[in-house]
Design an enzyme around this catalytic site. Structure first.
Site, PDB file in Angstrom:
ATOM      1  N   CYS A 103       0.888  -1.160   0.000  1.00  0.00           N
ATOM      2  CA  CYS A 103       0.000   0.000   0.000  1.00  0.00           C
ATOM      3  C   CYS A 103       0.923   1.206   0.000  1.00  0.00           C
ATOM      4  O   CYS A 103       1.542   1.505   1.019  1.00  0.00           O
ATOM      5  CB  CYS A 103      -0.920   0.033   1.216  1.00  0.00           C
ATOM      6  SG  CYS A 103      -1.880   1.560   1.264  1.00  0.00           S
TER       7      CYS A 103
ATOM      8  N   CYS B  87      -0.484   4.101   2.574  1.00  0.00           N
ATOM      9  CA  CYS B  87      -0.470   3.923   4.028  1.00  0.00           C
ATOM     10  C   CYS B  87      -0.198   2.462   4.334  1.00  0.00           C
ATOM     11  O   CYS B  87       0.933   2.023   4.229  1.00  0.00           O
ATOM     12  CB  CYS B  87      -1.751   4.425   4.662  1.00  0.00           C
ATOM     13  SG  CYS B  87      -3.256   4.039   3.764  1.00  0.00           S
ATOM     14  N   SER B  88      -1.223   1.699   4.689  1.00  0.00           N
ATOM     15  CA  SER B  88      -0.947   0.314   5.073  1.00  0.00           C
ATOM     16  C   SER B  88      -2.176  -0.568   4.861  1.00  0.00           C
ATOM     17  O   SER B  88      -2.432  -1.471   5.645  1.00  0.00           O
ATOM     18  CB  SER B  88      -0.512   0.250   6.536  1.00  0.00           C
ATOM     19  OG  SER B  88      -1.514   0.834   7.351  1.00  0.00           O
ATOM     20  N   CYS B  89      -2.949  -0.312   3.808  1.00  0.00           N
ATOM     21  CA  CYS B  89      -4.151  -1.104   3.558  1.00  0.00           C
ATOM     22  C   CYS B  89      -3.773  -2.570   3.376  1.00  0.00           C
ATOM     23  O   CYS B  89      -2.804  -2.883   2.684  1.00  0.00           O
ATOM     24  CB  CYS B  89      -4.885  -0.584   2.329  1.00  0.00           C
ATOM     25  SG  CYS B  89      -5.417   1.125   2.544  1.00  0.00           S
TER      26      CYS B  89
END
Ligand code: FE
Length: 220
Positions: free
Chosen positions: A121, A124-126
């Site tokens: 991602c 961000c951090s999906c």
């Protein structure tokens, strides 16, 4: 939002890639801010700390890569299931009761001898929480998020994965709308094994694409 734009007199800055501007809006110390927010919500009686603990415990203990591994192993063992998973993962996942927050829309991408899939991602951090649990720290790091796209082969090498030169690498950028799960190739020497026997060979990184599944006889 106009309030986030720099003053018109400020010189335009080219950060080199599109995401810098969004990153600049993120809190510098998100963990600290989350803690502060949590404290206020608890103090005001809006949040029950026990409920928060239960949610964290649920994702740490009940949800984890074993869920995704079960899907992968079954796909290896059952061609009909595999086809269904690739065609409409949401329907399969919901049907098995594995849907949920952070996994509303999942797309499964299949590794083949010619294509290796890898998930990141960049923003961000999906991550598909209901299938893999809590994301590892490196998945959220700036280094992984930027380098996975720029130099995926070098990143894979650092994870200990060396692919044949003629295998192309496809990098999938997760978003809040779509989370990807890699369906790794079934390891050699597993003919005749059923889904229950195959599942322990499927590790988390193999489903992110930064690793490969274990071979029979490997120690996990
Ligand atoms: Fe994200």
């Amino acid at each position: 939002m106009t309030k986030n734009k720099p003053p018109s007199s400020a010189p335009a800055v080219d950060h080199g890639h599109d995401h810098e501007h969004v990153h600049a809006l993120l809190p510098p110390e998100p963990a600290l801010r989350v803690k502060a927010l949590e404290s206020i919500l608890v103090e005001k009686g809006l949040v029950d700390p026990a409920a928060l603990d239960a949610i964290i415990d649920f994702y740490e203990s009940d949800i984890g890569p074993h869920i995704g591994a079960g899907l992968v192993a079954r796909a290896w063992a059952d061609d009909t299931f595999r086809a269904a998973l690739l065609a409409d993962a949401d329907a399969v996942i919901d049907g098995l009761g594995h849907g949920g927050r952070q996994g509303e829309h999942v797309v499964v991408v299949e590794n083949t001898p010619s294509v290796h899939n890898m998930v990141v991602c960049t923003l961000c951090s999906c991550y598909p929480w209901p299938l893999l649990g809590i994301p590892p720290a490196w998945y959220k790091s700036d280094a992984y998020r930027s380098r996975a796209v720029r130099e995926p082969r070098a990143v894979l090498a650092e994870f200990g994965v060396t692919l044949p030169a003629d295998t192309s690498i496809r990098v999938w950028d997760s978003t809040a709308e779509i989370r990807y799960l890699v369906l790794p190739m079934r390891p050699e020497g597993t003919a005749g094994m059923d889904a229950a026997e195959l599942a322990p060979l499927v590790n988390r990184d193999a489903m992110i694409g930064t690793g490969l599944p274990l071979q029979p006889g490997d120690r996990p």
